[in-house]
Design a protein around this motif. Structure first.
Motif, mmCIF file in Angstrom:
data_model
loop_
_atom_site.group_PDB
_atom_site.id
_atom_site.type_symbol
_atom_site.label_atom_id
_atom_site.label_comp_id
_atom_site.label_asym_id
_atom_site.label_seq_id
_atom_site.Cartn_x
_atom_site.Cartn_y
_atom_site.Cartn_z
ATOM 1 N N VAL A 1 10.238 -30.046 64.065
ATOM 2 C CA VAL A 1 10.112 -31.420 63.573
ATOM 3 C C VAL A 1 8.654 -31.842 63.746
ATOM 4 O O VAL A 1 8.090 -31.719 64.833
ATOM 5 C CB VAL A 1 11.040 -32.372 64.347
ATOM 6 N N TYR A 2 8.037 -32.296 62.671
ATOM 7 C CA TYR A 2 6.622 -32.671 62.707
ATOM 8 C C TYR A 2 6.458 -34.182 62.785
ATOM 9 O O TYR A 2 7.324 -34.913 62.295
ATOM 10 C CB TYR A 2 5.911 -32.110 61.474
ATOM 11 N N PRO A 3 5.377 -34.669 63.431
ATOM 12 C CA PRO A 3 4.324 -33.873 64.066
ATOM 13 C C PRO A 3 4.839 -33.198 65.333
ATOM 14 O O PRO A 3 5.715 -33.721 66.034
ATOM 15 C CB PRO A 3 3.245 -34.911 64.390
ATOM 16 N N CYS A 4 4.295 -32.019 65.612
ATOM 17 C CA CYS A 4 4.695 -31.208 66.756
ATOM 18 C C CYS A 4 3.532 -31.119 67.740
ATOM 19 O O CYS A 4 2.444 -30.654 67.377
ATOM 20 C CB CYS A 4 5.103 -29.816 66.287
ATOM 21 N N VAL A 5 3.767 -31.579 68.963
ATOM 22 C CA VAL A 5 2.788 -31.455 70.051
ATOM 23 C C VAL A 5 3.304 -30.374 70.999
ATOM 24 O O VAL A 5 4.251 -30.610 71.748
ATOM 25 C CB VAL A 5 2.611 -32.782 70.814
ATOM 26 N N SER B 1 2.240 -29.979 59.921
ATOM 27 C CA SER B 1 3.055 -29.132 59.055
ATOM 28 C C SER B 1 2.879 -27.693 59.526
ATOM 29 O O SER B 1 2.028 -27.397 60.380
ATOM 30 C CB SER B 1 2.623 -29.251 57.589
ATOM 31 N N ALA B 2 3.680 -26.795 58.956
ATOM 32 C CA ALA B 2 3.631 -25.392 59.363
ATOM 33 C C ALA B 2 2.302 -24.734 59.013
ATOM 34 O O ALA B 2 1.914 -23.741 59.645
ATOM 35 C CB ALA B 2 4.773 -24.625 58.710
ATOM 36 N N VAL C 1 4.903 -24.144 66.120
ATOM 37 C CA VAL C 1 3.988 -24.905 65.261
ATOM 38 C C VAL C 1 4.097 -24.427 63.813
ATOM 39 O O VAL C 1 4.060 -25.242 62.883
ATOM 40 C CB VAL C 1 2.541 -24.762 65.785
ATOM 41 N N ARG C 2 4.248 -23.131 63.613
ATOM 42 C CA ARG C 2 4.299 -22.576 62.260
ATOM 43 C C ARG C 2 5.731 -22.452 61.734
ATOM 44 O O ARG C 2 5.961 -21.838 60.692
ATOM 45 C CB ARG C 2 3.571 -21.231 62.241
#
Length: 370
Positions: free
Chosen positions: A77-81, A29-30, A66-67
């Protein structure tokens, strides 16, 4: 693109695509810190290259994404790698791959695909793909569905058309940031033909600015750094600046009125662009590679009376990025980096916010296994 990427259907819709698990770090998440996650990578096809990642640079874009700070333009879009400054070793090359072979040192930058059909793609300007390039992370994954996952992981599989060769002799950790910070500054300097005999300014000394100094100096220009911090003078001179100007000092700024052929602005914080437009010669160009969050006031008369230009530039295409890597190999240019363990990425993000890095964090991906 990112906003609709979670709806992307895999090319193998109708059957389960072949994939393998890979260790990674992701944000869920952010507001969540990055944490370990097992992701899937597709099995390499005939035109694919599988790379075991050795190093991945930490770009300020990673933190923004990421934030979810670019939600209006590129929602996360999460999860974000994250991670798009990737250097690693080729461990598998498909039967039709010609660019690299197993054992080679290879790299992946900000894109892993594009439409390959539009005018921009045909010209080798995939970064300006009219149908939107597929970003290395948080882009639509046409193979497995969902979104693409970036270089904060142990391996990646990429079509050879978007794989780059790393010249022998370049330190792989120092080479990783060339894939974003390097090409983001190299491309506009080349496009506007920066060369010997010109006076070139660089605004801001950070991840982008320090690479701009190195390239502008290598291209033969007289290089001036603009900074708000007097304590950056020694570093700027070491990195390639001939002069350093404190941008808060109006007297120093006035000494350079109407004298620059080209200025590259690498600052993303709010600042006064008009002060730099006034420093350009007739037909000079101020090019933005930093992205201030809010619209900036613009004194149009400054443009009119000397036919000055205000422009922007993104990364380079694949052909130009390879050219940049080869240039760096010939001239021994790499980024100034601080190598960190994957487990320290959240601390690195906090330091990045404070500007406490000279000048790029690079993750040693071997730390994923310890």
């Amino acid at each position: 693109m990112a906003g609709t990427s979670s709806q992307t259907l895999p090319k193998t819709a109708g059957k389960a695509p072949s994939a393998h698990p890979v260790k990674a770090y992701a944000a869920h998440s952010a507001s969540a810190p990055l944490a370990p996650l097992s992701i899937r990578r597709r099995a390499p096809g005939p035109q694919d290259v599988q790379i075991d990642i050795l190093y991945c640079g930490v770009c300020h874009s990673d933190l923004h994404q990421v934030r979810n700070e670019w939600e209006s333009a590129m929602p996360t879009v999460y999860p974000c790698v994250p991670g798009h400054e990737i250097v690693g070793r080729v461990v598998k090359a498909g039967s039709k791959v010609q660019k690299v072979k197993e054992g080679d040192l290879a790299a992946v930058g900000c894109m892993v695909d594009s439409c390959r059909k539009c005018a921009s793609c045909r010209e080798g300007l995939e970064q300006y793909c009219e149908n939107t390039p597929t970003l290395t992370y948080n882009g639509p994954d046409a193979h497995l569905g969902g979104v693409t996952y970036g270089g904060y992981s142990e391996s990646i599989v990429v079509d050879e058309a978007f794989v780059l060769r790393v010249p022998r002799g370049l330190d792989p950790a120092g080479a990783a940031p060339l894939l974003c910070a390097g090409i983001t500054t190299y491309s506009p300097l080349r496009h506007w033909n920066v060369r010997t005999g010109q006076k070139v300014g660089v605004v801001g000394l950070g991840g982008l600015g320090h690479m701009a100094l190195k390239f502008a100096r290598a291209f033969g220009a007289h290089v001036v750094l603009f900074t708000t911090s007097a304590n950056k003078t020694a570093d700027a001179m070491r990195l390639g600046a001939h002069e350093v100007v404190l941008s808060k000092n109006e007297a120093e700024m006035r000494q350079h009125l109407a004298s620059f052929d080209f200025i590259l602005d690498a600052v993303s914080a709010e600042h006064n662009l008009n002060a730099y437009l006034d420093l350009l010669k007739r037909d000079g160009t101020l090019t933005m590679v930093g992205a201030p969050p809010q619209p900036v006031p613009l004194g149009v008369f400054s443009l009119l009376f000397k036919r000055r230009q205000l422009a922007g530039s993104a990364i380079g295409g694949i052909r130009e990025t390879q050219e940049m890597l080869d240039f760096c190999g010939e001239h021994g240019i790499t980024a100034d980096v601080e190598t960190i363990r994957m487990q320290h990425i959240n601390d690195a993000y906090e330091r990045l916010l404070r500007g406490d890095v000279k000048y790029r964090f690079v993750i040693d991906m071997a730390s994923l296994h310890s």
